[in-house]
Design a protein around this motif. Structure first.
Motif, PDB file in Angstrom:
ATOM      1  N   VAL A   1      -3.365 -14.325  -4.079  1.00  0.00           N
ATOM      2  CA  VAL A   1      -2.371 -13.244  -4.034  1.00  0.00           C
ATOM      3  C   VAL A   1      -1.818 -13.065  -2.617  1.00  0.00           C
ATOM      4  O   VAL A   1      -0.608 -12.949  -2.414  1.00  0.00           O
ATOM      5  CB  VAL A   1      -2.963 -11.915  -4.578  1.00  0.00           C
ATOM      6  CG1 VAL A   1      -2.037 -10.749  -4.283  1.00  0.00           C
ATOM      7  CG2 VAL A   1      -3.197 -12.022  -6.075  1.00  0.00           C
ATOM      8  N   GLY A   2      -2.722 -13.058  -1.621  1.00  0.00           N
ATOM      9  CA  GLY A   2      -2.292 -12.877  -0.228  1.00  0.00           C
ATOM     10  C   GLY A   2      -1.279 -13.913   0.195  1.00  0.00           C
ATOM     11  O   GLY A   2      -0.294 -13.628   0.874  1.00  0.00           O
TER      12      GLY A   2
ATOM     13  N   SER B   1       2.428 -13.025   1.222  1.00  0.00           N
ATOM     14  CA  SER B   1       2.802 -13.181   2.636  1.00  0.00           C
ATOM     15  C   SER B   1       3.833 -14.295   2.831  1.00  0.00           C
ATOM     16  O   SER B   1       4.664 -14.221   3.725  1.00  0.00           O
ATOM     17  CB  SER B   1       1.563 -13.471   3.483  1.00  0.00           C
ATOM     18  OG  SER B   1       0.979 -14.687   3.097  1.00  0.00           O
ATOM     19  N   SER B   2       3.775 -15.305   1.976  1.00  0.00           N
ATOM     20  CA  SER B   2       4.733 -16.406   2.137  1.00  0.00           C
ATOM     21  C   SER B   2       6.108 -16.048   1.573  1.00  0.00           C
ATOM     22  O   SER B   2       7.097 -16.695   1.888  1.00  0.00           O
ATOM     23  CB  SER B   2       4.204 -17.663   1.439  1.00  0.00           C
ATOM     24  OG  SER B   2       4.112 -17.431   0.052  1.00  0.00           O
ATOM     25  N   GLY B   3       6.129 -15.048   0.712  1.00  0.00           N
ATOM     26  CA  GLY B   3       7.401 -14.689   0.083  1.00  0.00           C
ATOM     27  C   GLY B   3       7.691 -15.543  -1.134  1.00  0.00           C
ATOM     28  O   GLY B   3       8.820 -15.605  -1.623  1.00  0.00           O
ATOM     29  N   ALA B   4       6.665 -16.188  -1.669  1.00  0.00           N
ATOM     30  CA  ALA B   4       6.851 -17.049  -2.847  1.00  0.00           C
ATOM     31  C   ALA B   4       7.205 -16.221  -4.077  1.00  0.00           C
ATOM     32  O   ALA B   4       7.993 -16.645  -4.922  1.00  0.00           O
ATOM     33  CB  ALA B   4       5.579 -17.847  -3.110  1.00  0.00           C
ATOM     34  N   LEU B   5       6.603 -15.027  -4.156  1.00  0.00           N
ATOM     35  CA  LEU B   5       6.875 -14.142  -5.289  1.00  0.00           C
ATOM     36  C   LEU B   5       7.537 -12.867  -4.756  1.00  0.00           C
ATOM     37  O   LEU B   5       7.222 -12.426  -3.644  1.00  0.00           O
ATOM     38  CB  LEU B   5       5.565 -13.788  -6.012  1.00  0.00           C
ATOM     39  CG  LEU B   5       4.750 -14.964  -6.560  1.00  0.00           C
ATOM     40  CD1 LEU B   5       3.459 -14.456  -7.193  1.00  0.00           C
ATOM     41  CD2 LEU B   5       5.545 -15.759  -7.586  1.00  0.00           C
ATOM     42  N   VAL B   6       8.402 -12.299  -5.558  1.00  0.00           N
ATOM     43  CA  VAL B   6       9.123 -11.102  -5.083  1.00  0.00           C
ATOM     44  C   VAL B   6       8.230  -9.861  -5.128  1.00  0.00           C
ATOM     45  O   VAL B   6       7.321  -9.768  -5.955  1.00  0.00           O
ATOM     46  CB  VAL B   6      10.405 -10.821  -5.909  1.00  0.00           C
ATOM     47  CG1 VAL B   6      11.427 -11.905  -5.703  1.00  0.00           C
ATOM     48  CG2 VAL B   6      10.086 -10.649  -7.384  1.00  0.00           C
ATOM     49  N   ASP B   7       8.491  -8.935  -4.256  1.00  0.00           N
ATOM     50  CA  ASP B   7       7.774  -7.664  -4.255  1.00  0.00           C
ATOM     51  C   ASP B   7       8.201  -6.902  -5.509  1.00  0.00           C
ATOM     52  O   ASP B   7       9.395  -6.651  -5.729  1.00  0.00           O
ATOM     53  CB  ASP B   7       8.136  -6.878  -2.984  1.00  0.00           C
ATOM     54  CG  ASP B   7       7.345  -5.590  -2.861  1.00  0.00           C
ATOM     55  OD1 ASP B   7       6.535  -5.299  -3.769  1.00  0.00           O
ATOM     56  OD2 ASP B   7       7.527  -4.887  -1.847  1.00  0.00           O
TER      57      ASP B   7
ATOM     58  N   ASP C   1       4.153   3.981 -12.343  1.00  0.00           N
ATOM     59  CA  ASP C   1       3.322   4.091 -11.146  1.00  0.00           C
ATOM     60  C   ASP C   1       2.114   3.158 -11.301  1.00  0.00           C
ATOM     61  O   ASP C   1       1.232   3.424 -12.130  1.00  0.00           O
ATOM     62  CB  ASP C   1       2.858   5.543 -10.961  1.00  0.00           C
ATOM     63  CG  ASP C   1       1.974   5.692  -9.731  1.00  0.00           C
ATOM     64  OD1 ASP C   1       1.798   4.698  -8.993  1.00  0.00           O
ATOM     65  OD2 ASP C   1       1.438   6.800  -9.523  1.00  0.00           O
ATOM     66  N   PRO C   2       2.056   2.083 -10.534  1.00  0.00           N
ATOM     67  CA  PRO C   2       0.950   1.123 -10.699  1.00  0.00           C
ATOM     68  C   PRO C   2      -0.422   1.767 -10.494  1.00  0.00           C
ATOM     69  O   PRO C   2      -1.381   1.384 -11.141  1.00  0.00           O
ATOM     70  CB  PRO C   2       1.220   0.082  -9.607  1.00  0.00           C
ATOM     71  CG  PRO C   2       2.657   0.225  -9.273  1.00  0.00           C
ATOM     72  CD  PRO C   2       2.994   1.652  -9.490  1.00  0.00           C
ATOM     73  N   GLU C   3      -0.498   2.767  -9.613  1.00  0.00           N
ATOM     74  CA  GLU C   3      -1.801   3.375  -9.320  1.00  0.00           C
ATOM     75  C   GLU C   3      -2.379   4.112 -10.522  1.00  0.00           C
ATOM     76  O   GLU C   3      -3.596   4.179 -10.677  1.00  0.00           O
ATOM     77  CB  GLU C   3      -1.690   4.325  -8.125  1.00  0.00           C
ATOM     78  CG  GLU C   3      -1.547   3.557  -6.836  1.00  0.00           C
ATOM     79  CD  GLU C   3      -1.750   4.408  -5.602  1.00  0.00           C
ATOM     80  OE1 GLU C   3      -2.320   5.509  -5.731  1.00  0.00           O
ATOM     81  OE2 GLU C   3      -1.324   3.966  -4.529  1.00  0.00           O
TER      82      GLU C   3
ATOM     83  N   ASN D   1       2.726  -5.187  -0.043  1.00  0.00           N
ATOM     84  CA  ASN D   1       3.653  -5.991  -0.847  1.00  0.00           C
ATOM     85  C   ASN D   1       2.989  -6.265  -2.194  1.00  0.00           C
ATOM     86  O   ASN D   1       2.013  -7.004  -2.267  1.00  0.00           O
ATOM     87  CB  ASN D   1       3.944  -7.302  -0.104  1.00  0.00           C
ATOM     88  CG  ASN D   1       4.880  -8.212  -0.874  1.00  0.00           C
ATOM     89  OD1 ASN D   1       5.106  -8.036  -2.074  1.00  0.00           O
ATOM     90  ND2 ASN D   1       5.421  -9.201  -0.186  1.00  0.00           N
ATOM     91  N   ARG D   2       3.530  -5.643  -3.263  1.00  0.00           N
ATOM     92  CA  ARG D   2       2.946  -5.857  -4.588  1.00  0.00           C
ATOM     93  C   ARG D   2       3.703  -7.018  -5.242  1.00  0.00           C
ATOM     94  O   ARG D   2       4.646  -6.816  -5.987  1.00  0.00           O
ATOM     95  CB  ARG D   2       3.090  -4.600  -5.445  1.00  0.00           C
ATOM     96  CG  ARG D   2       2.656  -4.775  -6.887  1.00  0.00           C
ATOM     97  CD  ARG D   2       2.852  -3.527  -7.672  1.00  0.00           C
ATOM     98  NE  ARG D   2       2.005  -2.478  -7.137  1.00  0.00           N
ATOM     99  CZ  ARG D   2       0.686  -2.437  -7.305  1.00  0.00           C
ATOM    100  NH1 ARG D   2       0.083  -3.370  -8.002  1.00  0.00           N
ATOM    101  NH2 ARG D   2      -0.023  -1.474  -6.786  1.00  0.00           N
ATOM    102  N   CYS D   3       3.299  -8.221  -4.905  1.00  0.00           N
ATOM    103  CA  CYS D   3       4.046  -9.362  -5.451  1.00  0.00           C
ATOM    104  C   CYS D   3       3.485  -9.817  -6.794  1.00  0.00           C
ATOM    105  O   CYS D   3       4.031 -10.729  -7.401  1.00  0.00           O
ATOM    106  CB  CYS D   3       4.096 -10.504  -4.443  1.00  0.00           C
ATOM    107  SG  CYS D   3       2.566 -11.382  -4.252  1.00  0.00           S
TER     108      CYS D   3
END
Lengths: 313, 445
Positions: free
Chosen positions: B108-109, B113-119, B130-132, B148-150
């Motif tokens: 996931v990190g 962090s790479s920007g491979a998946l969109v936030d 609300d994800p929480e 960043n919740r990708c």
């Protein structure tokens, strides 16, 4: 003829030469020069395949040589395999080739038997060997135990994992056997006859007739063997994974070199760094080390080849 | 070659090299979420499931989505590993995935962090979700990195203890162990020797015993992997030392590393019917919730018991917790159909009925709080143990890191050296491993 005409003719000739050479030039540029230049370039960059590359100086080089815990074990393993596996493959291939050329009956059967394993896909062959050499359930150890020989741990024991890989390589010796057979059958018969008349023993005939005649083929086998071994990837990876029990599971952690980094090779590091960690810079460093090693080995062997040819003459 | 031609050739070579280098440096294409999700479109979805029943369940999930969104068609590709997914996210193209799912939360990190998946935060916000309050705590944590919740959780995995009830009765053990001390004693009682091997091993503690990884053991010790500055806490949080010592104690007391490894090499593989727990060769197994279905299908000659994993003796009050991970899903940053892709992600991860049906089909833990409580959830009564572990607030996970699961692999590699006796000074080893983790992270930045 005027100077202008001569210059024009030379230019045309140069263009014609370039046109004839262009297929090679394009191939060289695309498949050798460009990858090499870009590998050197990226070895000084921080690049993960997404964000634009940024200059990182010698950071990747320092990381690989000083901090990446797999580099030195992988280098040692690769050199071990180059020295031991290549030597044994050449000796075994030559031995099998000699034996088969001497056999009077059933040559076809033996040729087929020795050549067939070469056709097995590397993954299947490695899995079969992992099964045969399983220390607990494999038939090899069952037989060894029955005859009272201490059974090795093979792919599960760091001392035996590389010898086990070497056995696998010897089993698939078919390609070398065919090349050596062709070379051996090409040795002029009259040279053997002359040596026999001179009273040469079997060993002397091999040393002074066979070997000088096939030395270019031996050198070919060694050079290609070294290059193949430098690229050794599939077999140690599969053997390590199968023996460690991590053969399936898409989320399973990659564990290079099981057991205890003993089956780790440099190409595995290129894959691990480049396509699992996406640290292209460090992967390029390892790739360049591989390239440099290949060049050193090849240059050394080519010099030796010169010596052998002289001895042959 | 005359001078002019040489210069021309050099210029040509240089410009060709530059052009080639420039194309190599392009990286991802930027794509805003400006597609119209109400128009007729086809998106690609890559997932990692491969077993026939799992693939059937995914197809059924997708059919449900296509019924709810008749204009969005989904092209499903099964059996994809993270390596392949990562490559395709980088290369892009028409056949590249718009939506991916991965079995491991370890990456996931790296995905974020790479920007491979969109936030996905803006998408969640826009949808009023609300994800929480939607996902269990641990699942909410492992699907994001640095805010960043990708990714979003697509069913979860909870780790517990499987035990052979029949063997327990034979050994005179009445209840599953609740603390590691009880566990160690039970594992010894359940171990039956046969020559220089075992007829039955109480527990296979080796780190190569498939799910007996460092993070799964350590989950019960509630470790802190990184401090606020992102530095490894491996050498400073006593939870790690306690975890390593426990595992080493189990290895030593159950026969020693070599003997256990030789026995392990004789056992069936993790995913086959001859798994040593199914065959009765090991009496206790640290495993995920999926093992129950597999064990039942194997029709073992004993009663299967399920319980949470034990906890350290000084954390006895936390019994009931476990390690949580799961499948994650996200939208490719290179996708030109991100709104349509989000609709699929939203449906798969937040539609209660979809989550429940998928969970019923593949026997994974539901990944929303609503689905965990859904009356439509069908399960073997023993499966309830995993639902409780998933909902337990003390349950833990391992945090996302910029270089993915490299730190976990580094810890695991140290574990191999420690369990085999190659490294004997635990404290020094932990310090060195922590330094290695910090160096690897610095290298990835």
């Amino acid at each position: 003829m005027s100077t202008v005409t001569l210059a024009s003719k030379r230019r045309k000739q140069a263009l014609r030469t370039a046109a004839f050479m262009s297929p090679w030039l394009i191939g060289f540029a695309v498949f050798f020069a460009y990858p090499l230049i870009s590998t050197v370039y990226f070895s000084f960059m921080h690049y993960d395949g997404f964000k634009p590359p940024t200059w990182s100086g010698t950071k990747n080089w320092t990381y690989v040589f000083e901090h990446y815990p797999f580099f030195w074990p992988a280098l040692r393993n690769t050199l071990w395999l180059v020295l031991v596996m290549v030597t044994l493959r050449v000796l075994f291939g030559l031995g099998v080739g000699l034996l088969i050329t001497k056999i009077k009956t059933g040559t076809g059967v033996f040729r087929t038997l020795f050549y067939l394993p070469y056709l097995a896909p590397p993954v299947a062959a490695t899995m079969a060997f992992a099964f045969l050499l399983n220390p607990g359930t494999g038939p090899v150890n069952s037989i060894l135990e029955k005859v009272g020989i201490p059974a090795p741990g093979w792919f599960n024991d760091p001392t035996w994992s590389k010898p086990a890989l070497t056995l696998l390589a010897l089993w698939g010796i078919g390609d070398l056997m065919v090349i050596f057979m062709a070379a051996l059958l090409d040795v002029p018969q009259e040279q053997y006859e002359a040596a026999e008349l001179d009273g040469a023993s079997a060993w002397q005939r091999f040393r002074y007739v066979t070997l000088p005649n096939i030395s270019p083929i031996v050198m070919f086998a060694v050079v290609t063997g070294v290059i193949q071994t430098m690229q050794y990837y599939t077999q140690p990876l599969i053997a390590g994974k199968v023996a460690s029990g991590v053969i399936q599971g898409a989320g399973t952690q990659f564990e290079p070199g099981y057991p205890e980094k003993s089956t780790l090779t440099l190409p595995q590091l290129v894959y691990n760094l480049g396509f699992q960690r996406f640290d292209y810079g460090s992967a390029c460093v390892v790739a360049l080390v591989l390239f440099a090693l290949s060049m050193v080995f090849t240059a050394f062997l080519m010099r030796r080849r010169g010596g052998l040819n002289l001895a042959g003459d | 070659m005359p001078g002019i031609s040489r210069k021309a050739a050099l210029a040509l070579a240089a410009s060709a090299s530059l052009a080639l280098l420039a194309t190599a440096c392009t990286g991802q294409s930027s794509s805003g979420a400006d597609d119209d999700a109400s128009k007729d479109t086809t998106i690609n979805f890559w997932h990692a499931w491969s077993a026939p029943n799992e693939v059937k369940a995914v197809n059924s999930l997708i059919s449900g989505f296509e019924k709810a969104h008749p204009n969005i068609h989904v092209n499903v590709v099964a059996n994809m590993t993270d390596d392949k997914i990562n490559q395709s996210l980088r290369t892009g193209g028409d056949k590249a995935p718009d939506v991916i799912s991965s079995f491991t939360t370890n990456n996931v990190g790296k995905f974020c962090s790479s920007g491979a998946l969109v936030d996905l935060n803006p998408f969640f916000k826009k949808a009023g979700i609300d994800p929480e309050t939607t996902f269990p705590k641990a699942m909410n944590e492992y699907t994001q990195f640095d805010g960043n919740r990708c990714t979003a959780p697509l069913l979860g995995d909870a780790y517990g203890l499987y035990y052979n009830k029949t063997a327990f009765a034979k050994a005179g053990i009445k209840n599953p162990p609740k603390t590691w001390s009880e566990f160690a004693a039970d594992a010894k009682k359940l171990t039956i020797a046969q020559g220089d091997s075992y007829k039955q091993l109480g527990f296979m503690p080796d780190y190569h015993g498939w799910e007996t990884t460092t993070e799964h053991y350590f989950g019960q010790f509630s470790p802190t992997y990184f401090d606020k500055a992102g530095k490894s806490q491996l050498a400073t949080d006593p939870a790690f030392e306690a975890g390593f010592k426990l595992q080493k104690k189990l290895v030593d007391e159950l026969g020693g590393f070599r003997k256990l490894e030789t026995y392990r090499s004789k056992l069936g593989d993790e995913w086959g019917v001859k798994h040593p727990f199914h065959t009765g060769q090991v009496a206790m197994q640290l495993d995920g919730e999926w093992r129950l279905g597999m064990a039942v299908e194997a029709k073992p000659k004993f009663d299967i018991g399920v319980a949470p994993l034990p906890v350290p003796d000084d954390r006895a009050d936390q019994y009931g917790k476990g390690y949580i991970t799961g499948t994650i899903t996200g939208v490719s940053a290179a996708s030109h159909k991100q709104n349509a892709a989000w609709e699929l992600v939203k449906y798969m991860t937040t539609d209660t009925d979809a989550v429940v049906n998928f969970s019923n089909a593949i026997h994974n833990v539901p990944s929303t709080l609503a689905a965990l409580k859904s009356p439509k959830l069908k399960y073997d009564p023993r499966f309830k143990t995993f639902l409780d572990i998933a909902a337990n607030p003390n349950s833990t996970t391992s945090p996302a890191s910029i270089n993915g699961g490299v730190y976990l692999a580094t810890i695991q590699n140290f574990g191999y050296d420690y369990e085999s006796g190659k490294v004997s000074d635990l404290k020094a080893g932990l310090k060195k491993t922590a330094a290695q983790i910090d160096t690897d992270i610095a290298q990835a930045k």
